[in-house]
Design a protein around this motif. Structure first.
Motif, PDB file in Angstrom:
ATOM      1  N   MET A 181       0.808  -1.222   0.004  1.00  0.00           N
ATOM      2  CA  MET A 181      -0.046  -0.124  -0.019  1.00  0.00           C
ATOM      3  C   MET A 181       0.937   1.170   0.032  1.00  0.00           C
ATOM      4  SD  MET A 181      -2.880  -1.335   2.469  1.00  0.00           S
ATOM      5  CE  MET A 181      -4.023   0.109   2.311  1.00  0.00           C
ATOM      6  N   ALA A 190       1.498  -5.114   5.603  1.00  0.00           N
ATOM      7  CA  ALA A 190       0.755  -5.268   6.496  1.00  0.00           C
ATOM      8  C   ALA A 190      -0.502  -6.004   6.370  1.00  0.00           C
ATOM      9  CB  ALA A 190       0.458  -4.106   7.260  1.00  0.00           C
ATOM     10  N   LYS A 191      -0.767  -6.478   5.089  1.00  0.00           N
ATOM     11  CA  LYS A 191      -2.152  -7.127   4.812  1.00  0.00           C
ATOM     12  C   LYS A 191      -1.591  -8.544   4.717  1.00  0.00           C
ATOM     13  CE  LYS A 191      -4.506  -5.483   1.222  1.00  0.00           C
ATOM     14  NZ  LYS A 191      -5.576  -5.092   1.741  1.00  0.00           N
ATOM     15  N   GLN A 224      -3.890 -11.259   5.319  1.00  0.00           N
ATOM     16  CA  GLN A 224      -4.831 -12.357   5.357  1.00  0.00           C
ATOM     17  C   GLN A 224      -4.490 -13.446   4.208  1.00  0.00           C
ATOM     18  OE1 GLN A 224      -8.814 -10.487   5.162  1.00  0.00           O
ATOM     19  NE2 GLN A 224      -8.143  -9.004   6.514  1.00  0.00           N
ATOM     20  N   LYS A 238       4.586  -7.598   7.906  1.00  0.00           N
ATOM     21  CA  LYS A 238       4.702  -6.813   8.945  1.00  0.00           C
ATOM     22  C   LYS A 238       4.087  -6.972  10.112  1.00  0.00           C
ATOM     23  CE  LYS A 238       5.615  -2.855   5.597  1.00  0.00           C
ATOM     24  NZ  LYS A 238       5.128  -1.528   4.943  1.00  0.00           N
ATOM     25  N   PRO A 239       4.412  -6.672  11.384  1.00  0.00           N
ATOM     26  CA  PRO A 239       6.114  -6.500  11.573  1.00  0.00           C
ATOM     27  C   PRO A 239       6.853  -7.531  11.289  1.00  0.00           C
ATOM     28  CG  PRO A 239       4.424  -6.084  13.424  1.00  0.00           C
ATOM     29  CD  PRO A 239       3.773  -6.786  12.548  1.00  0.00           C
ATOM     30  N   SER A 257     -10.155  -4.124   9.706  1.00  0.00           N
ATOM     31  CA  SER A 257      -8.937  -4.478   8.707  1.00  0.00           C
ATOM     32  C   SER A 257      -8.008  -3.210   8.777  1.00  0.00           C
ATOM     33  CB  SER A 257      -9.500  -4.898   7.573  1.00  0.00           C
ATOM     34  OG  SER A 257      -8.373  -5.068   6.495  1.00  0.00           O
ATOM     35  N   HIS A 279      -4.103  -2.682   9.981  1.00  0.00           N
ATOM     36  CA  HIS A 279      -3.188  -2.319   8.965  1.00  0.00           C
ATOM     37  C   HIS A 279      -2.480  -1.086   9.549  1.00  0.00           C
ATOM     38  CE1 HIS A 279      -1.171  -0.003   5.755  1.00  0.00           C
ATOM     39  NE2 HIS A 279      -0.964  -1.267   5.146  1.00  0.00           N
ATOM     40  N   ARG A 336      -0.235  -1.996  12.402  1.00  0.00           N
ATOM     41  CA  ARG A 336       0.953  -2.870  12.061  1.00  0.00           C
ATOM     42  C   ARG A 336       1.908  -1.972  11.486  1.00  0.00           C
ATOM     43  NH1 ARG A 336      -0.009  -8.582  10.388  1.00  0.00           N
ATOM     44  NH2 ARG A 336      -2.086  -8.942  10.843  1.00  0.00           N
ATOM     45  N   LEU A 355      -7.961  -9.548  14.795  1.00  0.00           N
ATOM     46  CA  LEU A 355      -8.377  -9.767  13.088  1.00  0.00           C
ATOM     47  C   LEU A 355      -9.101 -11.153  12.701  1.00  0.00           C
ATOM     48  CD1 LEU A 355      -8.133  -7.944  10.806  1.00  0.00           C
ATOM     49  CD2 LEU A 355      -5.872  -8.706  10.217  1.00  0.00           C
ATOM     50  N   ARG A 401     -12.796 -11.718  11.463  1.00  0.00           N
ATOM     51  CA  ARG A 401     -13.291 -12.559  10.279  1.00  0.00           C
ATOM     52  C   ARG A 401     -13.902 -13.526  10.447  1.00  0.00           C
ATOM     53  NH1 ARG A 401      -8.057 -13.876   8.594  1.00  0.00           N
ATOM     54  NH2 ARG A 401      -7.454 -11.922   9.142  1.00  0.00           N
TER      55      ARG A 401
END
Lengths: 126, 397
Positions: free
Chosen positions: A57, A86-87, A89, A107-108, B167, B171, B174, B221, B225
């Motif tokens: 991002m 950091a995404k 999923q 991340k982290p 979400s 982010h 994080r 998270l 979900r």
């Protein structure tokens, strides 16, 4: 074996600094950095790094678009790209793999194992 | 005394009349009771807050209430006698038919909210996500099934917004944590030069707690979900024993540090599940068992085939769980002792996540424990894929 050269593309100054320090101090690698997709593509064409670690991002050109442009350019097509994001999923990770990324780091990250993780991905990619 | 034939006839007629009146009174009273009972039933039906649709054993609609008329847009005379499929969206019909077949084989009360949401179909063709509960009704005319149906469109929208919020927040949390964790990690490792002993200790504490915060964010998270139904399940054939070995490998280092031995028992057991999610459950249960086990003890992990299910068990010789806590241990932040999460580095969400994952597979999870006598956490998962789709969840329309 020559020194590994990593191009790190991330819009967060602090993350760039910490990751670069980790790769240099722990791995002894050469690190170039860019603060966005556009600058990263230009640097990749010029410097031809061994691997690109790419944030997902970013405000100017995001990670997936940057990857597509790198893949479209003959000069950078062969450079493996690893997303650093950091995404985290599982759907995101599968999506990154479909785009053609060599792997994904979340991340982290642990600065002590970052070089190992990159090496593992590159070894797996063969 | 001489009894004439006429008198005999008169007595017979009198007796027959009395019998007839008694019978008539009895029948009338029964009819009245029946009528009262039916009126009560209809009144209850109409006053129910949910839309109620009652179907017969052939899935034909026998009765609906006013709420059902409003929800589906039909007058009751339009749909009574029609197939229940007329109220189910095309995309849910196959799933619905399969569930109804299963339900008719084993009809029992199934509460709302535990099954998959099907899509309802209104008279105007519009669809809506629905949550359904089922109850069997034994009647003289045979088995009827009463379904309470709830439109969950609004709730879905709220869940979607919540999921998006979680979400984004995740982010945004994080990103700064990456810099914090990275900086602290480099400092703690000594890669940037030695620190004074107290400084070293402080940085190590900061690293541990940053990692805990990251785990908490990941768990929050994850559970959000799962709750919002956006969990990714990718079931495929896998071997339970192999999953146990893989989970043990991941926890081995942690167990070595705690001087706890991990023992895998049992043989290969084929099953149909999402191996990554089962691995997550096993890792969580084994880590917990190690955390609460005394040094030099053994945590035993095994899986066995039990009829159409696969049973997993994780047994420890730890301090056990008080009876009063057994019911809440799988709830969010339902630890035996709130200080557990601090002292043992847990987030308080691990078992809640395990339960959600197991239930999403159509399985069950429970614990047997006595204070001072250790605990055995068990869960069962369906062993096989059914009808070309993932194993049937426990509840359906």
């Amino acid at each position: 074996m020559s020194q590994m050269h990593v191009l790190l593309i991330d819009d967060e100054d602090d993350i760039r600094e910490v990751a670069a320090l980790s790769l240099q101090a722990i791995g002894g690698w050469k690190v170039s950095t860019a603060n966005g997709g556009q600058a990263g593509i230009a640097l990749a064409c010029a410097a031809r790094p061994d691997v690109i670690v790419l944030d997902v991002m970013m405000p100017d050109v995001d990670g997936p678009t940057t990857l597509r442009r790198l893949q479209a350019d003959a000069r950078t097509r062969g450079i493996p790209v690893i997303f650093l994001t950091a995404k985290a999923q599982s759907a995101d990770l599968r999506g990154f793999a479909r785009l053609g990324a060599a792997g994904t780091l979340t991340k982290p990250f642990d600065p002590m194992t970052l070089t190992d993780q990159i090496t593992t991905i590159l070894t797996r990619e063969g | 005394m001489i009894i004439t034939l006429g008198e005999i006839v008169r007595w017979i007629v009198y007796g027959l009349r009395r019998g007839y009146y008694r019978l008539a009174r009895w029948l009338l009273r029964g009819d009245r009771l029946l009528w009262r009972s039916e009126r009560k039933f209809r009144s209850l039906l109409e006053s129910a807050p949910e839309a109620i649709v009652i179907i017969d054993a052939h899935s034909h609609i026998a009765l609906v209430n006013r709420q059902a008329e409003q929800l589906f847009g039909y007058k009751r005379q339009e749909i009574i006698g029609q197939s229940i499929s007329d109220l189910i969206s095309e995309r849910s019909r196959a799933e619905h038919r399969a569930h109804m077949r299963g339900y008719m084989r084993d009809p029992d009360a199934r509460p709302m909210g535990m099954g998959p949401a099907l899509y309802g179909l209104r008279k105007d063709g519009s669809q809506f996500p629905a949550e359904i509960s089922l109850s069997p009704l034994e009647t003289d005319a045979g088995l009827l099934v009463s379904s309470a149906i709830r439109d969950i469109t609004e709730r879905r929208e709220i869940e979607r917004a919540k999921d998006e919020f979680v979400s984004v927040v995740s982010h945004e949390l994080r990103t700064p944590l990456t810099s914090i964790r990275g900086s602290l990690g480099l400092l703690a490792s000594g890669a940037l030069g030695p620190l004074p002993p107290k400084g070293q200790r402080m940085v190590e504490i900061a690293v541990l707690n940053t990692d805990r915060l990251v785990r908490l964010i990941n768990d929050i998270l994850d559970i959000e979900r799962i709750d919002s139904g956006t969990i990714d399940l990718h079931p495929r054939p896998c071997d339970g024993a192999q999953l146990i070995r893989r989970a043990i490998q991941g926890v081995e280092q942690f167990a070595d540090q705690a001087l706890v031995t991990l023992a895998a028992e049992g043989e290969a057991v084929q099953m149909y599940a999402d191996p990554d999610r089962v691995h997550q459950v096993l890792t969580n249960l084994i880590s917990n068992a190690v955390k609460f086990s005394p040094a030099s003890s053994t945590v035993r992990v095994r899986c066995t085939r039990r009829d159409s299910e696969v049973l997993f068990e994780v047994a420890d010789d730890g301090k056990g769980i008080p009876a009063g806590k057994l019911a809440v241990i799988f709830e969010r932040f339902g630890q035996v002792d709130a200080s557990d999460s601090r002292g043992k580095g847990g987030t308080g969400l691990g078992l809640a996540i395990c339960r959600k994952i197991v239930e999403h597979h159509g399985g069950r999870i429970w614990v047997d424990s006595q204070p001072g006598a250790g605990s055995t956490f068990s869960f069962v998962l369906p062993a096989q894929q059914t009808n070309g789709s993932p194993p049937e969840p426990q509840v359906a329309l």
